[in-house]
Enzyme design. Structure first.
Site, PDB file in Angstrom:
ATOM      1  N   GLU A   1       9.785   1.368  10.929  1.00  0.00           N
ATOM      2  CA  GLU A   1      10.802   2.381  10.711  1.00  0.00           C
ATOM      3  C   GLU A   1      10.106   3.611  10.883  1.00  0.00           C
ATOM      4  O   GLU A   1       9.279   3.947  10.041  1.00  0.00           O
ATOM      5  CB  GLU A   1      11.700   2.211   9.223  1.00  0.00           C
ATOM      6  CG  GLU A   1      12.811   2.898   9.401  1.00  0.00           C
ATOM      7  CD  GLU A   1      12.577   4.335   8.633  1.00  0.00           C
ATOM      8  OE1 GLU A   1      12.615   5.351   9.409  1.00  0.00           O
ATOM      9  OE2 GLU A   1      12.799   4.447   7.552  1.00  0.00           O
TER      10      GLU A   1
ATOM     11  N   CYS B   1      13.617  11.070   7.046  1.00  0.00           N
ATOM     12  CA  CYS B   1      13.516  10.720   8.368  1.00  0.00           C
ATOM     13  C   CYS B   1      14.989  10.718   8.883  1.00  0.00           C
ATOM     14  O   CYS B   1      14.874  10.932  10.176  1.00  0.00           O
ATOM     15  CB  CYS B   1      12.894   9.322   8.441  1.00  0.00           C
ATOM     16  SG  CYS B   1      13.785   8.175   7.516  1.00  0.00           S
TER      17      CYS B   1
ATOM     18  N   LYS C   1       0.967  -1.141   0.112  1.00  0.00           N
ATOM     19  CA  LYS C   1      -0.113  -0.102  -0.004  1.00  0.00           C
ATOM     20  C   LYS C   1       0.660   1.321  -0.099  1.00  0.00           C
ATOM     21  O   LYS C   1       1.724   1.744   1.087  1.00  0.00           O
ATOM     22  CB  LYS C   1      -0.804   0.275   1.092  1.00  0.00           C
ATOM     23  CG  LYS C   1      -2.027   1.140   0.944  1.00  0.00           C
ATOM     24  CD  LYS C   1      -2.683   1.458   2.273  1.00  0.00           C
ATOM     25  CE  LYS C   1      -1.920   2.866   2.751  1.00  0.00           C
ATOM     26  NZ  LYS C   1      -2.194   3.927   1.682  1.00  0.00           N
TER      27      LYS C   1
END
Length: 487
Positions: free
Chosen positions: A256, A289, A181
């Site tokens: 994560e 990130c 997804k």
């Protein structure tokens, strides 16, 4: 073109799901918009629990055959997928740049070649996946990696295809089937991946791709009793919901999550190098990130470091990511831009000072920002902004530097600038982080474990660690006696 096809810079993209080797449309759609100029790219099939069930059923049906496909054949198909990616690098690059606003030059030269490398690396690692047999009182122990089953992979919008294939490639190599997804803000290159995989000969149902909102299709996927693995990259709140959703079935998770990583600059560092590393944190408009958004500088060199930083930051070119001269493109969505601006405004109201930036530009662009005079317990220091916003604090001792660096709920990465090897060894040992860079940034090898500590994640992927997650490890112990034949 059909009603289910849109065109991006001449590239046709199917807007339907990919389930069981076929395109499947939904009754409802959602609108995909380019962050570059706010233009509508098209209407995308909006999946619900019904499509989730179809995709998991297709993955479950395809699993037995794929799990028993030889390692050599699985590796051959993954290399064929990589070949297909390499043939379409230009198409993938322009579609992803248009969809998420990251630099076209980066997609062409680095990101899309890395997508192909993801498949090649895990295909080759599969062929060499082994553990030496060992003896226990004359008995032989043999370790094997057994495919676990259908895997749900949920990926973010900041590097859509690269981060998707970072999960898809090892899951497929392991013998699992996949339901992917992609993020609803950036669904397009995942659709192109379905075409590439089918052309490469990946059997129907082995890779399924469903689009839509997490609240409408994500929960149905992560709570499904036939799902054997879930890998997610994204925010902490979403991870908490996924964890709760998966709990009923005890589905193993790899998470994560976010970061609030530090960049420690000691007085013995090459300050020009350190300032360059700090400016690198604006890459992808700060939507990384791993970015070291908290700059911690030894007090005696803080003024000189700041001068060099400001000088380098002034050379940044912000603009259309399709232009080769551009260094920073737009932020992904108006909602994200409002979030970034809110963080900065509240910080300034609380006493922070903007050395550079501190304001929105036109459209979805936010000026690269550096804030000083920030308190360690302030929101701007403790919470992930995910935009081109850095803070600068000072320290006087090594102990204080480490204390400040570790003083958040995150632990994804850290960057260290020092000219002293002994200090580097001492400090890196004390930092809470899944990855530490010393006098460099963003050097990543697929052989290395990747993940975060604390609220930055659960588990590690990369190299053999990916197979450890996507497989059920089995140890078979065989006695030396009891055989009827002696061949």
């Amino acid at each position: 073109m059909t009603e289910h096809t849109l065109t991006v810079a001449g590239v046709a993209v199917d807007t339907r799901h990919w389930i069981g080797g076929e395109r499947v449309a939904s009754a409802e759609t959602f609108t995909d918009v380019s962050p570059i100029d706010g233009s509508v790219l098209g209407e995308i099939s909006r999946g619900t629990a019904a499509e989730a069930d179809l995709a998991v059923a297709a993955a479950k049906a395809a699993f037995p055959a794929w799990a028993t496909t030889s390692r050599a054949e699985r590796a051959r198909i993954l290399h064929a997928v990589a070949d297909g990616v390499e043939k379409r690098i230009e198409d993938l690059a322009i579609v992803e740049t248009t969809d998420n606003g990251a630099l076209l030059r980066s997609h062409r030269r680095g990101v899309m070649p890395r997508v192909a490398h993801n498949f090649r690396f895990f295909a080759d690692r599969l062929l060499n996946l082994d553990h030496e047999d060992f003896e226990t009182r004359g008995h032989t122990n043999h370790v094997s990696w057994d495919p676990a089953g259908p895997s749900v992979l949920i990926t973010p919008w900041n590097a859509p295809l690269m981060l998707s294939t970072w999960k898809v490639a090892p899951a497929l190599a392991a013998g699992n089937t996949v339901v992917l997804k992609p993020a609803e803000w950036t669904p397009l290159t995942a659709s192109l991946l379905a075409d590439i995989a089918a052309e490469a000969g990946l059997p129907a149902g082995v890779l399924n791709i469903v689009q839509g909102y997490g609240s409408e299709i994500g929960d149905a996927l992560t709570s499904h009793p036939d799902v054997r693995r879930i890998s997610f990259t994204g925010s902490v709140p979403t991870a908490q919901r996924i964890t709760q959703s998966a709990a009923a079935n005890l589905t193993p998770l790899s998470l994560e999550l976010g970061g609030k990583s530090p960049l420690l600059v000691f007085a013995d560092a090459d300050l020009d190098l350190a300032a360059g590393l700090a400016v690198e944190q604006y890459d992808n408009a700060g939507q990384v990130c791993l970015a070291a958004t908290r700059i911690l500088v030894e007090e005696t060199v803080a003024e000189e470091f700041t001068r060099r930083f400001v000088e380098k930051a002034a050379a940044i070119v912000q603009g259309d990511p399709r232009d080769e001269a551009t260094d920073i493109g737009p932020n992904i969505h108006e909602r994200q831009l409002e979030k970034i601006d809110g963080f900065v405004r509240r910080a300034v109201e609380a006493g922070a000072r903007a050395v550079i930036g501190g304001h929105r530009g036109e459209g979805r662009y936010y000026a690269p920002t550096l804030l000083t005079d920030v308190a360690q317990d302030s929101e701007i220091v403790q919470e992930e902004v995910f935009g081109p916003v850095l803070t600068l604090q000072t320290f006087t001792t090594e102990d204080e530097a480490v204390q400040l660096a570790n003083d958040t709920r995150f632990g994804l990465a850290a960057t260290l600038a020092t000219g002293d090897r002994d200090r580097a060894a001492r400090v890196t040992q004390r930092l809470v982080a899944g990855t530490v860079w010393v006098n460099c940034f963003f050097v990543r090898d697929l052989q290395a474990p990747f993940g975060g500590s604390r609220h930055s994640g659960v588990g590690r992927e990369g190299g053999t660690w990916s197979f450890d997650f996507y497989c059920d490890l089995k140890n078979t112990v065989t006695a030396p006696k009891g055989w009827n034949n002696h061949g």
